[in-house]
Design a protein around this motif. Sequence first.
Motif, PDB file in Angstrom:
ATOM      1  N   ARG A 170       3.426   3.594  13.569  1.00 23.59           N
ATOM      2  CA  ARG A 170       3.123   2.443  12.706  1.00 23.59           C
ATOM      3  C   ARG A 170       2.082   1.544  13.362  1.00 23.59           C
ATOM      4  NH1 ARG A 170       6.979  -1.410   9.234  1.00 23.59           N
ATOM      5  NH2 ARG A 170       5.380  -2.913   8.722  1.00 23.59           N
ATOM      6  N   MET A 171       2.207   1.335  14.656  1.00 27.84           N
ATOM      7  CA  MET A 171       1.236   0.505  15.368  1.00 27.84           C
ATOM      8  C   MET A 171      -0.161   1.129  15.325  1.00 27.84           C
ATOM      9  SD  MET A 171       3.668  -0.721  18.560  1.00 27.84           S
ATOM     10  CE  MET A 171       2.331  -0.872  19.673  1.00 27.84           C
ATOM     11  N   GLN A 179      -3.197  10.037  12.591  1.00 28.69           N
ATOM     12  CA  GLN A 179      -1.929  10.532  13.117  1.00 28.69           C
ATOM     13  C   GLN A 179      -2.105  11.628  14.155  1.00 28.69           C
ATOM     14  OE1 GLN A 179       0.181  11.592   9.527  1.00 28.69           O
ATOM     15  NE2 GLN A 179       1.242   9.641   9.517  1.00 28.69           N
ATOM     16  N   ARG A 180      -3.099  12.474  13.985  1.00 26.53           N
ATOM     17  CA  ARG A 180      -3.233  13.629  14.883  1.00 26.53           C
ATOM     18  C   ARG A 180      -4.105  13.361  16.107  1.00 26.53           C
ATOM     19  NH1 ARG A 180      -0.079  18.053  12.930  1.00 26.53           N
ATOM     20  NH2 ARG A 180       0.547  17.271  10.900  1.00 26.53           N
ATOM     21  N   LEU A 230       5.397   6.559   5.610  1.00 29.84           N
ATOM     22  CA  LEU A 230       5.367   5.524   6.641  1.00 29.84           C
ATOM     23  C   LEU A 230       3.939   5.056   6.910  1.00 29.84           C
ATOM     24  CD1 LEU A 230       7.986   6.988   9.130  1.00 29.84           C
ATOM     25  CD2 LEU A 230       8.280   5.038   7.605  1.00 29.84           C
ATOM     26  N   PHE A 231       2.976   5.962   6.872  1.00 31.53           N
ATOM     27  CA  PHE A 231       1.587   5.586   7.085  1.00 31.53           C
ATOM     28  C   PHE A 231       1.113   4.673   5.963  1.00 31.53           C
ATOM     29  CE2 PHE A 231      -3.005   6.184   6.789  1.00 31.53           C
ATOM     30  CZ  PHE A 231      -3.386   6.005   8.111  1.00 31.53           C
ATOM     31  N   VAL A 285     -11.131   2.868   3.091  1.00 32.10           N
ATOM     32  CA  VAL A 285     -10.269   4.045   3.001  1.00 32.10           C
ATOM     33  C   VAL A 285      -9.870   4.447   4.411  1.00 32.10           C
ATOM     34  CG1 VAL A 285     -10.074   6.436   2.238  1.00 32.10           C
ATOM     35  CG2 VAL A 285     -11.470   4.837   0.925  1.00 32.10           C
ATOM     36  N   LEU A 286      -8.573   4.546   4.644  1.00 31.40           N
ATOM     37  CA  LEU A 286      -8.061   5.003   5.934  1.00 31.40           C
ATOM     38  C   LEU A 286      -7.613   6.451   5.788  1.00 31.40           C
ATOM     39  CD1 LEU A 286      -7.067   1.687   5.923  1.00 31.40           C
ATOM     40  CD2 LEU A 286      -7.015   2.512   8.268  1.00 31.40           C
TER      41      LEU A 286
END
Length: 138
Positions: A108-109, A94-95, A34-35, A87-88
């Motif tokens: 997602r946002m 997420q954490r 999803l990311f 680069v993400l």
Amino acid sequence: MFPRPAHRHDRHGRSGRSSVLRPPLRPLAARTDLFAVSVAAAADYLRGAYPEELGDVTFMVASMPASEQHGDGIDRWSIDRSRRSIVLYRVPVQRLTRLHLNDDLHRRMAAESCTFQAAAEYLGLDPWDLDLGGHSFH
């Protein structure tokens, strides 16, 4: 009596067969999937909004940064203008991002927001100054 070896026969006496079609693809349920999809969608949108500046920029996803680049904490993205890449980093986004609600939409946002912020930094703009479509809401 000795046990008989198991035979793989169906009721018609045929041996087990493999399917002609490959098994169906697994659903995109993992956070990593999803990311990556969220980053790719935001990157495509940004490339469309800034085709000359971001058209050939590569957006990539990695788990964690190799080292601290700014020394003020864990980076959520890195920019390399000479290689034209952004680069993400999935784990810090997420954490460490505080979400209003911890559901798929808000995750997602968060991924999209970081993608927009990284692109704005790449362009040397404030994220609020990105002109996405030329609309003025004043």
